[in-house]
Design a protein around this motif. Structure first.
Motif, PDB file in Angstrom:
ATOM      1  N   PRO A 172     -19.306  10.639 -18.921  1.00 43.24           N
ATOM      2  CA  PRO A 172     -17.862  10.350 -18.887  1.00 43.24           C
ATOM      3  C   PRO A 172     -17.434   9.475 -20.048  1.00 43.24           C
ATOM      4  CG  PRO A 172     -19.025   9.030 -17.251  1.00 43.24           C
ATOM      5  CD  PRO A 172     -20.038   9.971 -17.835  1.00 43.24           C
ATOM      6  N   PRO A 173     -16.192   9.599 -20.491  1.00 40.30           N
ATOM      7  CA  PRO A 173     -15.710   8.781 -21.599  1.00 40.30           C
ATOM      8  C   PRO A 173     -15.429   7.345 -21.202  1.00 40.30           C
ATOM      9  CG  PRO A 173     -13.942  10.164 -20.765  1.00 40.30           C
ATOM     10  CD  PRO A 173     -15.187  10.570 -20.035  1.00 40.30           C
ATOM     11  N   ALA A 174     -15.262   7.094 -19.902  1.00 40.52           N
ATOM     12  CA  ALA A 174     -14.961   5.737 -19.414  1.00 40.52           C
ATOM     13  C   ALA A 174     -15.223   5.704 -17.922  1.00 40.52           C
ATOM     14  CB  ALA A 174     -13.508   5.368 -19.711  1.00 40.52           C
ATOM     15  N   ALA A 175     -15.223   4.488 -17.362  1.00 41.00           N
ATOM     16  CA  ALA A 175     -15.363   4.343 -15.914  1.00 41.00           C
ATOM     17  C   ALA A 175     -14.034   4.640 -15.231  1.00 41.00           C
ATOM     18  CB  ALA A 175     -15.819   2.921 -15.590  1.00 41.00           C
ATOM     19  N   HIS A 176     -14.104   5.257 -14.064  1.00 42.12           N
ATOM     20  CA  HIS A 176     -12.907   5.624 -13.309  1.00 42.12           C
ATOM     21  C   HIS A 176     -13.115   5.351 -11.824  1.00 42.12           C
ATOM     22  CE1 HIS A 176     -12.526   8.083 -16.974  1.00 42.12           C
ATOM     23  NE2 HIS A 176     -11.234   8.138 -16.730  1.00 42.12           N
ATOM     24  N   LEU A 177     -12.004   5.315 -11.101  1.00 46.16           N
ATOM     25  CA  LEU A 177     -12.003   5.343  -9.644  1.00 46.16           C
ATOM     26  C   LEU A 177     -11.001   6.395  -9.198  1.00 46.16           C
ATOM     27  CD1 LEU A 177     -11.820   1.571  -8.568  1.00 46.16           C
ATOM     28  CD2 LEU A 177     -13.865   3.025  -8.680  1.00 46.16           C
ATOM     29  N   ARG A 178     -11.298   7.056  -8.089  1.00 43.74           N
ATOM     30  CA  ARG A 178     -10.293   7.894  -7.448  1.00 43.74           C
ATOM     31  C   ARG A 178      -9.900   7.232  -6.140  1.00 43.74           C
ATOM     32  NH1 ARG A 178      -9.788  13.822  -4.712  1.00 43.74           N
ATOM     33  NH2 ARG A 178     -10.421  12.592  -2.925  1.00 43.74           N
ATOM     34  N   LEU A 179      -8.613   6.946  -5.989  1.00 41.20           N
ATOM     35  CA  LEU A 179      -8.070   6.356  -4.773  1.00 41.20           C
ATOM     36  C   LEU A 179      -7.301   7.431  -4.015  1.00 41.20           C
ATOM     37  CD1 LEU A 179      -6.573   3.056  -6.281  1.00 41.20           C
ATOM     38  CD2 LEU A 179      -8.933   3.538  -5.613  1.00 41.20           C
ATOM     39  N   SER A 180      -7.456   7.449  -2.716  1.00 40.15           N
ATOM     40  CA  SER A 180      -6.825   8.481  -1.906  1.00 40.15           C
ATOM     41  C   SER A 180      -5.972   7.845  -0.818  1.00 40.15           C
ATOM     42  CB  SER A 180      -7.913   9.367  -1.291  1.00 40.15           C
ATOM     43  OG  SER A 180      -7.393  10.169  -0.273  1.00 40.15           O
ATOM     44  N   PHE A 181      -4.812   8.457  -0.529  1.00 38.71           N
ATOM     45  CA  PHE A 181      -3.957   7.900   0.510  1.00 38.71           C
ATOM     46  C   PHE A 181      -3.769   8.837   1.696  1.00 38.71           C
ATOM     47  CE2 PHE A 181      -0.995   9.347  -2.930  1.00 38.71           C
ATOM     48  CZ  PHE A 181      -0.443  10.449  -2.291  1.00 38.71           C
ATOM     49  N   ALA A 182      -4.630   9.839   1.860  1.00 40.35           N
ATOM     50  CA  ALA A 182      -4.490  10.777   2.974  1.00 40.35           C
ATOM     51  C   ALA A 182      -5.215  10.292   4.223  1.00 40.35           C
ATOM     52  CB  ALA A 182      -4.998  12.150   2.574  1.00 40.35           C
ATOM     53  N   ALA A 183      -6.462   9.874   4.067  1.00 36.54           N
ATOM     54  CA  ALA A 183      -7.301   9.567   5.234  1.00 36.54           C
ATOM     55  C   ALA A 183      -7.116   8.133   5.698  1.00 36.54           C
ATOM     56  CB  ALA A 183      -8.765   9.846   4.900  1.00 36.54           C
ATOM     57  N   VAL A 184      -5.881   7.749   5.979  1.00 36.91           N
ATOM     58  CA  VAL A 184      -5.575   6.418   6.512  1.00 36.91           C
ATOM     59  C   VAL A 184      -4.620   6.598   7.682  1.00 36.91           C
ATOM     60  CG1 VAL A 184      -5.924   5.183   4.343  1.00 36.91           C
ATOM     61  CG2 VAL A 184      -3.680   6.131   4.867  1.00 36.91           C
ATOM     62  N   ALA A 185      -4.558   5.599   8.550  1.00 33.83           N
ATOM     63  CA  ALA A 185      -3.706   5.693   9.731  1.00 33.83           C
ATOM     64  C   ALA A 185      -2.235   5.547   9.390  1.00 33.83           C
ATOM     65  CB  ALA A 185      -4.121   4.640  10.755  1.00 33.83           C
ATOM     66  N   GLY A 186      -1.933   4.845   8.290  1.00 33.41           N
ATOM     67  CA  GLY A 186      -0.547   4.629   7.927  1.00 33.41           C
ATOM     68  C   GLY A 186      -0.429   3.816   6.670  1.00 33.41           C
ATOM     69  N   THR A 187       0.796   3.487   6.302  1.00 35.50           N
ATOM     70  CA  THR A 187       1.026   2.787   5.040  1.00 35.50           C
ATOM     71  C   THR A 187       0.505   1.354   5.066  1.00 35.50           C
ATOM     72  OG1 THR A 187       3.257   2.253   5.816  1.00 35.50           O
ATOM     73  CG2 THR A 187       3.010   4.194   4.414  1.00 35.50           C
ATOM     74  N   GLY A 188       0.401   0.767   6.249  1.00 37.55           N
ATOM     75  CA  GLY A 188      -0.162  -0.582   6.334  1.00 37.55           C
ATOM     76  C   GLY A 188      -1.584  -0.632   5.823  1.00 37.55           C
ATOM     77  N   GLU A 189      -2.349   0.410   6.123  1.00 34.41           N
ATOM     78  CA  GLU A 189      -3.730   0.459   5.631  1.00 34.41           C
ATOM     79  C   GLU A 189      -3.777   0.642   4.117  1.00 34.41           C
ATOM     80  OE1 GLU A 189      -6.336   3.140   7.583  1.00 34.41           O
ATOM     81  OE2 GLU A 189      -6.148   2.171   9.545  1.00 34.41           O
ATOM     82  N   ILE A 190      -2.818   1.351   3.570  1.00 31.10           N
ATOM     83  CA  ILE A 190      -2.775   1.522   2.109  1.00 31.10           C
ATOM     84  C   ILE A 190      -2.557   0.172   1.435  1.00 31.10           C
ATOM     85  CG2 ILE A 190      -1.472   2.522   0.196  1.00 31.10           C
ATOM     86  CD1 ILE A 190      -0.875   4.919   2.024  1.00 31.10           C
ATOM     87  N   THR A 191      -1.576  -0.581   1.922  1.00 33.15           N
ATOM     88  CA  THR A 191      -1.284  -1.900   1.344  1.00 33.15           C
ATOM     89  C   THR A 191      -2.482  -2.822   1.466  1.00 33.15           C
ATOM     90  OG1 THR A 191       1.042  -1.626   1.925  1.00 33.15           O
ATOM     91  CG2 THR A 191       0.303  -3.848   1.424  1.00 33.15           C
ATOM     92  N   GLU A 192      -3.114  -2.827   2.632  1.00 34.81           N
ATOM     93  CA  GLU A 192      -4.277  -3.685   2.839  1.00 34.81           C
ATOM     94  C   GLU A 192      -5.448  -3.212   1.977  1.00 34.81           C
ATOM     95  OE1 GLU A 192      -6.816  -6.665   4.384  1.00 34.81           O
ATOM     96  OE2 GLU A 192      -4.651  -6.449   4.152  1.00 34.81           O
ATOM     97  N   GLY A 193      -5.590  -1.893   1.833  1.00 34.74           N
ATOM     98  CA  GLY A 193      -6.667  -1.366   1.001  1.00 34.74           C
ATOM     99  C   GLY A 193      -6.534  -1.797  -0.446  1.00 34.74           C
ATOM    100  N   VAL A 194      -5.316  -1.772  -0.981  1.00 34.03           N
ATOM    101  CA  VAL A 194      -5.086  -2.217  -2.357  1.00 34.03           C
ATOM    102  C   VAL A 194      -5.387  -3.707  -2.486  1.00 34.03           C
ATOM    103  CG1 VAL A 194      -3.349  -2.531  -4.157  1.00 34.03           C
ATOM    104  CG2 VAL A 194      -3.449  -0.378  -2.874  1.00 34.03           C
ATOM    105  N   ARG A 195      -4.990  -4.480  -1.473  1.00 35.23           N
ATOM    106  CA  ARG A 195      -5.270  -5.923  -1.521  1.00 35.23           C
ATOM    107  C   ARG A 195      -6.776  -6.169  -1.572  1.00 35.23           C
ATOM    108  NH1 ARG A 195      -6.983 -10.021   1.199  1.00 35.23           N
ATOM    109  NH2 ARG A 195      -7.489  -8.775   3.054  1.00 35.23           N
ATOM    110  N   ARG A 196      -7.520  -5.464  -0.751  1.00 31.98           N
ATOM    111  CA  ARG A 196      -8.980  -5.654  -0.724  1.00 31.98           C
ATOM    112  C   ARG A 196      -9.622  -5.163  -2.023  1.00 31.98           C
ATOM    113  NH1 ARG A 196     -11.061  -4.474   5.454  1.00 31.98           N
ATOM    114  NH2 ARG A 196      -9.387  -5.617   6.510  1.00 31.98           N
ATOM    115  N   LEU A 197      -9.053  -4.106  -2.597  1.00 32.80           N
ATOM    116  CA  LEU A 197      -9.582  -3.617  -3.869  1.00 32.80           C
ATOM    117  C   LEU A 197      -9.388  -4.664  -4.959  1.00 32.80           C
ATOM    118  CD1 LEU A 197     -10.862  -1.370  -5.525  1.00 32.80           C
ATOM    119  CD2 LEU A 197      -8.577  -0.346  -5.790  1.00 32.80           C
ATOM    120  N   ARG A 198      -8.247  -5.343  -4.946  1.00 31.28           N
ATOM    121  CA  ARG A 198      -8.032  -6.420  -5.914  1.00 31.28           C
ATOM    122  C   ARG A 198      -9.079  -7.521  -5.739  1.00 31.28           C
ATOM    123  NH1 ARG A 198      -3.406  -5.832  -8.666  1.00 31.28           N
ATOM    124  NH2 ARG A 198      -1.665  -4.698  -7.715  1.00 31.28           N
ATOM    125  N   THR A 199      -9.383  -7.835  -4.494  1.00 30.80           N
ATOM    126  CA  THR A 199     -10.409  -8.844  -4.223  1.00 30.80           C
ATOM    127  C   THR A 199     -11.747  -8.423  -4.824  1.00 30.80           C
ATOM    128  OG1 THR A 199      -9.315  -9.491  -2.162  1.00 30.80           O
ATOM    129  CG2 THR A 199     -11.639 -10.064  -2.390  1.00 30.80           C
TER     130      THR A 199
END
Length: 338
Positions: free
Chosen positions: A286-313
């Motif tokens: 690969p030319p660089a490091a990447h991540l793929r983030l997905s927003f389908a397999a979550v219970a709702g938008t609250g989990e998305i917000t919390e997931g981003v917060r934990r990813l920042r951590t």
């Protein structure tokens, strides 16, 4: 059911050109095995869907990468790859490509078909996410198969992503003698999709509830995408998001040069959020490091917000420098489940 799939593809495709398959993965397996002998090269987008790379390698094929940008496959590089490799097959996702979210630009569509035709090759069109366009997507381009007068395109589509992972119903469409090759391989591999499942699929797509379901999915995907984009943009610049696609369910994040992708994925898991590393999406280095983030397999938008917060951590833990930018300004991203 074949007639329904044919109408959805359009162009000159008829029910007689369609085979019902056990989902998109099965259709891709049949297509690759029918079109390329073991040991042959097959052109693939770079990056691309890891499941397709696994199918190709299991069939003894040699994936040859062709880079994509925000407008999809680059025609000049595709032509070069055909000449250099001698390949007779290219696999492409022209609509909301996985993982980049790219849509093949209008001016490139006829070029890709012409280049494949001149090379005596087939285009396997993996139209996996057409039914997951977001509410604000606007009119979608037709499948490449609908604009193919020469039988160059072998079209793959599926009901699975718009319904359930266990609803394994898809379709292969092709015109001309290649259809018999596809049918012969399918008979050997799976024989046929069970009739009760086909009947259930036909009842589903023929119901007034089907368009309502698709509208509900489209609206929810847009809402989740907006939530993830907002969460990524509202904090410090370490997870900047320069691009958001209008279809699909994931975000493709390019990390800074030198980032330890595996360490970041492991750190995210320790923080309680699962993300996909980018490395498996490349058939070569690969030319660089990447991540793929997905927003389908979550219970709702609250989990998305919390997931981003934990990813920042996790980012702060792994990089040891709070506030370090993880995405250069030129990076490209696309939305899906975290």
């Amino acid at each position: 059911l074949r007639e329904w799939f044919a109408r959805g593809i359009g162009g000159a495709i008829t029910a007689a050109d369609v085979l019902i398959t056990a989902g998109g993965q099965s259709a891709l397996t049949t297509a690759l095995r029918a079109l390329a002998p073991p040991g042959a090269p097959v052109l693939v987008e770079s990056p691309t869907y890891p499941g397709m790379l696994a199918i190709a390698r299991a069939a003894g094929l040699r994936p040859v990468p062709v880079p994509v940008d925000a407008d999809g496959l680059k025609p000049a590089l595709l032509a070069d790859a055909f000449r250099a490799s001698g390949a007779r097959v290219v696999v492409s996702q022209p609509l909301f490509q996985n993982p980049t979210g790219a849509v093949l630009a209008p001016e490139r569509r006829p070029e890709v078909l012409r280049i494949a035709r001149d090379a005596g090759a087939f285009v396997i069109e993996d139209d996996f996410v057409r039914r997951l366009a977001h509410e604000d997507a606007g009119p979608l381009p037709p499948p490449l198969a609908a604009e193919d007068p020469d039988g160059v395109v072998v079209h793959v589509s599926s009901l699975t992503k718009a319904t359930s992972p266990s609803f394994r119903v898809g379709a292969l469409a092709a015109r001309g003698p290649v259809l018999e090759r596809l049918r012969a391989i399918q008979v050997v591999d799976t024989f046929f999709v069970p009739l009760p499942l086909q009947e259930a699929a036909l009842e589903l797509v023929g119901s007034p509830a089907w368009p309502r379901h698709l509208r509900a999915v489209s609206a929810e995907l847009r809402h989740r995408r907006a939530t993830m984009a907002g969460a990524l943009r509202s904090g410090p610049g370490d997870l900047a998001l320069p691009h958001v696609p209008s279809g699909g369910y994931h975000l493709w994040v390019r990390l800074p040069d030198g980032t330890d992708e595996s360490a970041l994925v492991a750190g995210a898991l320790r923080a309680g959020v699962a993300v996909a590393p980018g490395r498996p999406y490349f058939s070569a280095e690969p030319p660089a490091a990447h991540l793929r983030l997905s927003f389908a397999a979550v219970a709702g938008t609250g989990e998305i917000t919390e997931g981003v917060r934990r990813l920042r951590t996790a980012c702060e833990e792994v990089l040891r420098r709070p506030g370090t930018a993880l995405l250069p300004a030129a990076g490209d991203g696309h939305t899906g489940p975290a």
